[in-house]
Scaffold this active site. Structure first.
Site, PDB file in Angstrom:
ATOM      1  N   SER A   1       0.935  -1.167   0.046  1.00 51.20           N
ATOM      2  CA  SER A   1       0.080  -0.078  -0.088  1.00 51.20           C
ATOM      3  C   SER A   1       0.850   1.278   0.281  1.00 51.20           C
ATOM      4  CB  SER A   1      -0.881   0.037   1.227  1.00 51.20           C
ATOM      5  OG  SER A   1      -2.167  -0.554   0.832  1.00 51.20           O
TER       6      SER A   1
ATOM      7  N   LYS B   1       0.560   3.094  -3.085  1.00 49.81           N
ATOM      8  CA  LYS B   1      -0.577   4.068  -3.177  1.00 49.81           C
ATOM      9  C   LYS B   1      -0.330   5.569  -3.109  1.00 49.81           C
ATOM     10  CE  LYS B   1      -3.920   0.630  -1.414  1.00 49.81           C
ATOM     11  NZ  LYS B   1      -4.342   0.014  -0.331  1.00 49.81           N
TER      12      LYS B   1
ATOM     13  N   TYR C   1      -2.259  -2.880 -10.868  1.00 50.77           N
ATOM     14  CA  TYR C   1      -2.200  -2.716  -9.546  1.00 50.77           C
ATOM     15  C   TYR C   1      -1.229  -3.673  -8.719  1.00 50.77           C
ATOM     16  CZ  TYR C   1      -3.945  -2.600  -4.566  1.00 50.77           C
ATOM     17  OH  TYR C   1      -4.365  -2.355  -3.491  1.00 50.77           O
TER      18      TYR C   1
ATOM     19  N   TYR D   1      -3.946   3.076   7.935  1.00 51.89           N
ATOM     20  CA  TYR D   1      -5.183   2.349   7.914  1.00 51.89           C
ATOM     21  C   TYR D   1      -6.059   2.762   9.005  1.00 51.89           C
ATOM     22  CZ  TYR D   1      -2.370  -1.122   5.468  1.00 51.89           C
ATOM     23  OH  TYR D   1      -1.381  -1.759   4.637  1.00 51.89           O
TER      24      TYR D   1
ATOM     25  N   VAL E   1       1.225  -3.841   3.740  1.00 45.03           N
ATOM     26  CA  VAL E   1       0.857  -4.979   4.412  1.00 45.03           C
ATOM     27  C   VAL E   1       2.228  -5.926   4.366  1.00 45.03           C
ATOM     28  CG1 VAL E   1      -1.552  -5.454   4.339  1.00 45.03           C
ATOM     29  CG2 VAL E   1      -0.384  -6.034   2.633  1.00 45.03           C
TER      30      VAL E   1
END
Ligand code: GLU
Length: 309
Positions: free
Chosen positions: A65, A68, A193, A245, A263
């Site tokens: 992540s 992102k 992705y 998160y 993660v």
């Protein structure tokens, strides 16, 4: 943070490492399940010389992540803020990163922010390029510039492992395609992705990248503006409000640094006009954040008074 504090950093890693026994490595992406949960490493970069570091610094890990943040910066550079925020919101969510529930209940249906999976998938769909390969290469080149490391690439084994098991992400994409938020073919979007989530680096690279974001997008070595100032600000703001998160609020209070975790156990930290921090510790807590990494950031932030608040 200066070089003479390396001894302190080693002690902090030893302290935080004890917590790794209480965490668990992510295994919903099978290839991530092979990581050694006792690993903990950190690098801090202040723009002048090499990073100071402690722990298993040679380990490379996938961004997951954390990527992102980088796809968001590139999509904003490619398309502008109006285009991006017509399709993705700016608000934090108290839900887990892969939740579908708010997509259904928000009117009009759009992902709440670019740091959750739905939002990140929509952002990935916005990257400019004729093919998946073009888009990935543009993203990789952007990351190579930010880290100053030409060898940055993605790990095909981790990408394939996620591609084969990404049905929840596929369902988010199908939902968003139905609502006109994404346009691409879902398999192609998941292909891109999963590859950008599998981009690999070590803590030194991550710390350098974090420094440039904290430094308003400017590379201290070339003095080049790699990310425009307003975009670096948007990205840092999302890191504060949604980067850790559904523990982002507690993290803001305890640590107070714009940060994004993945993660894989990586954490990117960007202290505005300060330092870049790269952490890797694959044992995660129940929210998906590196358990040792969180403790380590808490210790580092306290010791050097790094909270932005
Ligand atoms: N590739 C991962 C996924 O979509 C990233 C999740 C994360 O690091 O939060 O499930």
């Amino acid at each position: 943070m200066n070089c003479y504090q390396k001894e302190d950093l080693i002690k902090m890693v030893e302290d935080a490492k004890q917590l790794t026994q209480k965490g668990k490595v992510a295994d919903y992406i099978p290839a991530l399940g092979e990581a050694d949960p006792s690993t903990l490493a950190v690098a801090i970069y202040s723009g002048e010389r090499e990073c100071i570091y402690a722990g298993n610094i040679d380990e490379v890990f996938t961004l997951q992540s954390i990527s992102k943040v980088l796809t968001l910066a590139l999509a904003l550079m490619d398309r502008g803020a109006d285009y991006v925020f017509q399709r993705v919101g700016m608000e934090p969510t108290g839900d887990p990163f892969n939740s579908i529930s708010k997509l259904e209940s928000s009117v009009p249906s759009k992902p709440l922010n670019p740091m959750i999976n739905a939002g990140a998938l929509a952002v990935t769909d916005m990257l400019v390029g004729n093919t998946i390969e073009d888009k990935l290469e543009r993203l990789l080149n952007f990351i190579r510039q930010l880290t100053g490391n030409d060898r940055i690439t993605y790990n095909p084994v981790v990408a394939q492992s996620e591609f084969e098991t990404a049905d929840l992400n596929r369902s988010l994409c199908y939902f968003m395609r139905q609502h006109g938020i994404v346009e691409s073919n879902v398999e192609q979007l998941i292909n891109l992705y999963t590859k950008h989530c599998a981009i690999e680096m070590n803590c030194n690279d991550l710390a350098k990248l974090g420094f440039v974001i904290g430094n308003e997008g400017r590379d201290p070595n070339s003095d080049q503006n790699i990310i425009p100032l307003e975009i670096a600000r948007i990205v840092k703001t999302f890191m504060v409000t949604c980067g850790m998160y559904n523990a982002s609020g507690e993290f803001a209070i305890k640590v107070g640094i714009p940060a994004k975790s993945g993660v894989s156990g990586g954490i990117l930290g960007s202290v505005p006009h300060g330092v870049g921090i790269g952490i890797y510790g694959p044992a995660l807590d129940d929210k998906g954040n590196s358990i040792g990494g969180l403790r380590l950031l808490e210790l580092i932030a306290k010791q050097s008074n790094l909270s932005i608040f």
